[in-house]
Design a protein around this motif. Structure first.
Motif, PDB file in Angstrom:
ATOM      1  N   ALA A   1      39.284  44.380  44.625  1.00 22.81           N
ATOM      2  CA  ALA A   1      40.274  44.654  45.672  1.00 22.81           C
ATOM      3  C   ALA A   1      40.539  46.149  45.813  1.00 22.81           C
ATOM      4  O   ALA A   1      40.916  46.628  46.877  1.00 22.81           O
ATOM      5  N   MET A   2      40.326  46.906  44.727  1.00 22.60           N
ATOM      6  CA  MET A   2      40.579  48.342  44.769  1.00 22.60           C
ATOM      7  C   MET A   2      39.357  49.131  45.240  1.00 22.60           C
ATOM      8  O   MET A   2      39.424  50.353  45.360  1.00 22.60           O
TER       9      MET A   2
ATOM     10  N   ILE B   1      42.297  37.199  47.861  1.00 28.23           N
ATOM     11  CA  ILE B   1      42.490  38.303  48.801  1.00 28.23           C
ATOM     12  C   ILE B   1      41.248  38.477  49.674  1.00 28.23           C
ATOM     13  O   ILE B   1      40.143  38.589  49.148  1.00 28.23           O
TER      14      ILE B   1
ATOM     15  N   THR C   1      36.440  41.580  39.167  1.00 31.92           N
ATOM     16  CA  THR C   1      35.991  42.972  39.085  1.00 31.92           C
ATOM     17  C   THR C   1      34.872  43.170  40.093  1.00 31.92           C
ATOM     18  O   THR C   1      34.225  42.214  40.527  1.00 31.92           O
TER      19      THR C   1
ATOM     20  N   SER D   1      42.218  38.026  42.905  1.00 36.35           N
ATOM     21  CA  SER D   1      42.733  39.373  42.617  1.00 36.35           C
ATOM     22  C   SER D   1      42.187  39.897  41.292  1.00 36.35           C
ATOM     23  O   SER D   1      42.092  41.090  41.074  1.00 36.35           O
ATOM     24  N   ARG D   2      41.796  38.967  40.401  1.00 37.97           N
ATOM     25  CA  ARG D   2      41.312  39.378  39.087  1.00 37.97           C
ATOM     26  C   ARG D   2      39.850  39.795  39.074  1.00 37.97           C
ATOM     27  O   ARG D   2      39.357  40.309  38.079  1.00 37.97           O
TER      28      ARG D   2
ATOM     29  N   GLN E   1      45.808  34.579  43.110  1.00 39.92           N
ATOM     30  CA  GLN E   1      45.888  35.099  44.466  1.00 39.92           C
ATOM     31  C   GLN E   1      44.482  35.363  44.989  1.00 39.92           C
ATOM     32  O   GLN E   1      43.679  36.009  44.317  1.00 39.92           O
TER      33      GLN E   1
ATOM     34  N   LYS F   1      35.676  52.134  50.265  1.00 39.69           N
ATOM     35  CA  LYS F   1      34.863  53.129  49.565  1.00 39.69           C
ATOM     36  C   LYS F   1      33.390  52.802  49.735  1.00 39.69           C
ATOM     37  O   LYS F   1      33.029  51.639  49.882  1.00 39.69           O
TER      38      LYS F   1
ATOM     39  N   LEU G   1      35.275  47.858  35.149  1.00 36.23           N
ATOM     40  CA  LEU G   1      36.702  48.194  35.040  1.00 36.23           C
ATOM     41  C   LEU G   1      37.312  48.483  36.412  1.00 36.23           C
ATOM     42  O   LEU G   1      38.427  48.973  36.515  1.00 36.23           O
ATOM     43  N   THR G   2      36.545  48.179  37.483  1.00 32.85           N
ATOM     44  CA  THR G   2      37.045  48.395  38.845  1.00 32.85           C
ATOM     45  C   THR G   2      37.402  47.043  39.441  1.00 32.85           C
ATOM     46  O   THR G   2      36.540  46.153  39.506  1.00 32.85           O
ATOM     47  N   LEU G   3      38.627  46.861  39.856  1.00 33.65           N
ATOM     48  CA  LEU G   3      38.973  45.616  40.539  1.00 33.65           C
ATOM     49  C   LEU G   3      38.350  45.650  41.932  1.00 33.65           C
ATOM     50  O   LEU G   3      38.432  46.666  42.631  1.00 33.65           O
TER      51      LEU G   3
END
Ligand SMILES: Cc1cc2nc3c(=O)[nH]c(=O)nc-3n(C[C@H](O)[C@H](O)[C@H](O)COP(=O)(O)OP(=O)(O)OC[C@H]3O[C@@H](n4cnc5c(N)ncnc54)[C@H](O)[C@@H]3O)c2cc1C
Ligand code: FES
Ligand code: FES
Lengths: 192, 327
Positions: free
Chosen positions: A106-107, A43, A63, A60-61, A41, A111, A102-104
């Motif tokens: 997309a997330m 994004i 980091t 999506s994968r 996917q 921020k 360890l932070t994607l």
């Protein structure tokens, strides 16, 4: 793709024809389909890095670390272990130190992200960067950007009461060269 | 990493209804992203719950409610937690690193997977990863393994520090199930022993969400200790840890709590030792006897007999520290 399309057509018409197949088998087929036919996917995301806005499309994968280094050429953040164990990839997210490996990506949207590239003010180094130079806070330099990001947080959060406290709050950053004493001294100097 | 679809549900209801057998919720990602990189966990859908679940700490008459999305650091530095539940704060600060504690959520901490080396190595047998493949650690490298509550199928330990404090403090876990109904579980019933199906770490129903954690009021804020013994001074998982808390009436113990990490498949409560201490004087002899009672029930594996004296020493030391600890 033609293979899987053929497989899909064949298998789905077979499923329609064989409507007497028990539900458990259908569920199994559904499971197999879900497991093996998830496509990657892409994004579209917006990231705020060092007060600059970036619009890009990521897997999506991906980091945050990989996006910084591979997509945005912000190679100051380093990949040491890629598993949260060394701290070389430390950045600030909303002012707090975090591991970009360890932070994607997309997330990380919405921020405020600060990397080592965002610490200096033009040609003027951040006091912590100066202190690392003055106190021999590094040898090979691989862990250094992560160390400095953690050191800045360590001072900002006031964990500089003693050498033990500094060491405890810097324990998430490993240094293979063993520059720990210089790092501690740099932090003490900035904390004064 | 296997490809997956990423979505961010806006409500708990939407999250619950989007969950499937092959999806995972993601909070801080500090455990899940790592497991996905190693292809130990291969969800095909990630449901980002960081904006879905509560991230507030709320004080009630009878205790405190910690939202599932409150980050570990935020719990540890919270003024109310430091005043009334300092044991919880101390345990959290002994875990991981500042970076990881900033990212890790309360709910995710409960659900982190074991650090048993066999679980992490896809080329080795592990019943927790693939039930039926065998337990490599049972007769292999079990130095970090359990000394109580294990089975032939699994000797892994639960790695959390925060959970040891929550076990000692009789916390409760508030969950919302896939059908929308809510349930409250005693913390001690949340994690489970491995038995014959070690692939299940806990009793959380499939696709259910942890929404918050409740910690009841107590009288342990004056006399407490979290002692963590590990291979290096910081940033390492526990070989043995002890959460100790005493409610004192002069030199008499009115109530005692003792729990350990690094010893079992779940955070372990030493209830026999607690019962022994109740009503006793806080003396070195009684502390040593409590440690002996706890250790009596342990049965170490082939390469971790050192954990038993370590445990006894840790219990005694932690109890002594309880008397001098100042919140
Ligand atoms: C190098 C390293 C060292 C560490 N050292 C320690 C240590 O010393 N002590 C210690 O205690 N911990 C340690 N940790 C573990 C860390 O505490 C956990 O990874 C963290 O608490 C997990 O929280 P998270 O929010 O990041 O979870 P995630 O990785 O986001 O999720 C973990 C699991 O929980 C599920 N999940 C998350 N939230 C919910 C919810 N609300 N409802 C239902 N399911 C949910 C996810 O689906 C996933 O399966 C360490 C981790 C690393 C990487
Ligand atoms: S690269 Fe992120 S912690 Fe090592
Ligand atoms: S300076 Fe070389 S790893 Fe730290």
């Amino acid at each position: 793709m033609s293979m899987s399309r053929r497989f899909f057509l064949k298998s789905s018409s077979a499923l329609a024809a064989l409507s007497f197949i028990p539900n458990s088998v259908k569920a199994f087929y559904q499971d197999v389909k879900e497991k093996f036919f998830v496509k990657k996917q892409m994004i579209p995301i917006q990231l705020e890095i060092n007060k600059k806005q970036y619009s890009l499309t990521v897997d999506s994968r991906a980091t945050l670390l990989d996006v910084l280094r591979e997509e945005l050429n912000l190679t100051g953040s380093k990949k040491g272990c890629d598993h949260g164990q060394c701290g070389a990839c430390t950045v600030h997210i909303n002012g707090e130190q975090a591991l970009s490996c360890l932070t994607l990506a997309a997330m990380a949207q919405g921020k405020a992200i600060t990397t080592i590239e965002g610490l200096a003010d033009g040609d003027n180094l951040h006091p912590m960067q100066e202190a690392f130079i003055e106190n021999d806070g590094f040898q090979c330099g691989y862990c250094t950007s992560g160390q400095i990001m953690s050191a800045v947080a360590c001072v900002n959060e006031g964990h500089t009461g003693s050498v033990e406290e500094i060491k405890e709050y810097m324990s998430g950053n490993l240094c293979r060269c063993g520059a720990y004493n210089g790092i501690t001294e740099a932090i003490q100097q900035v904390a004064k | 990493m296997k490809p997956f679809e990423y979505t961010k549900p806006k409500t708990v209801r939407e999250a619950l209804s989007s969950a499937t057998r092959h999806s995972h919720y993601i909070a801080g990602g500090t455990n899940l992203v790592d497991l996905m990189k190693k292809e130990i966990d291969e969800p095909d859908k990630l449901l980002d719950i960081t904006n879905t679940l509560p991230d507030q700490i709320e004080v009630k008459d009878n205790g405190v409610v910690i939202g599932a999305m409150v980050r570990n650091t935020a719990i540890a530095v919270n003024k109310i937690i430091l005043e009334s539940w300092p044991l919880l704060s101390k345990a959290i600060l002994k875990g991981a690193s500042p970076q990881i504690r900033n990212m890790a959520s309360a709910g995710g901490n409960l659900l982190q997977r074991t650090r048993c080396p066999y679980f992490y190595d896809l080329t080795l047998p592990c019943n927790k990863r693939k039930n039926g493949s065998g337990c490599g650690a049972l007769k292999g490298n079990n130095r970090m393994g359990a000394i109580i509550g294990y089975s032939d199928a699994c000797v892994a330990v639960h790695p959390s520090d925060m959970c040891v404090a929550l076990a000692a403090l009789d916390a409760k876990v508030n969950i919302q199930k896939a059908d929308g109904s809510e349930e409250t579980m005693n913390f001690l019933d949340f994690h489970r022993l491995p038995g014959t199906n070690p692939e299940k770490d806990n009793n959380l129903p499939e696709n259910a969400l942890i929404t918050s954690i409740f910690v009841p009021k107590n009288n342990f804020s004056k006399h407490f200790e979290y002692l963590k013994l590990r291979d290096r001074e910081s940033y390492a998982f526990a070989l043995v840890s002890v959460a100790a808390a005493l409610d004192m009436d002069g030199n008499q113990i009115s109530e005692a709590r003792l729990a350990s990490g690094g010893v079992a498949h779940k955070p372990w409560r030493w209830t026999k030792a607690e019962d022994f201490l109740k009503g006793k004087q806080a003396t070195a002899e009684n502390f040593a006897e409590a440690a002996r009672i706890a250790a009596e029930d342990t049965a170490p594996l082939s390469t971790n007999a050192f954990k038993v004296p370590l445990l006894k020493g840790a219990i005694e030391t932690a109890l002594h520290t309880c008397l001098t600890n100042k919140a």
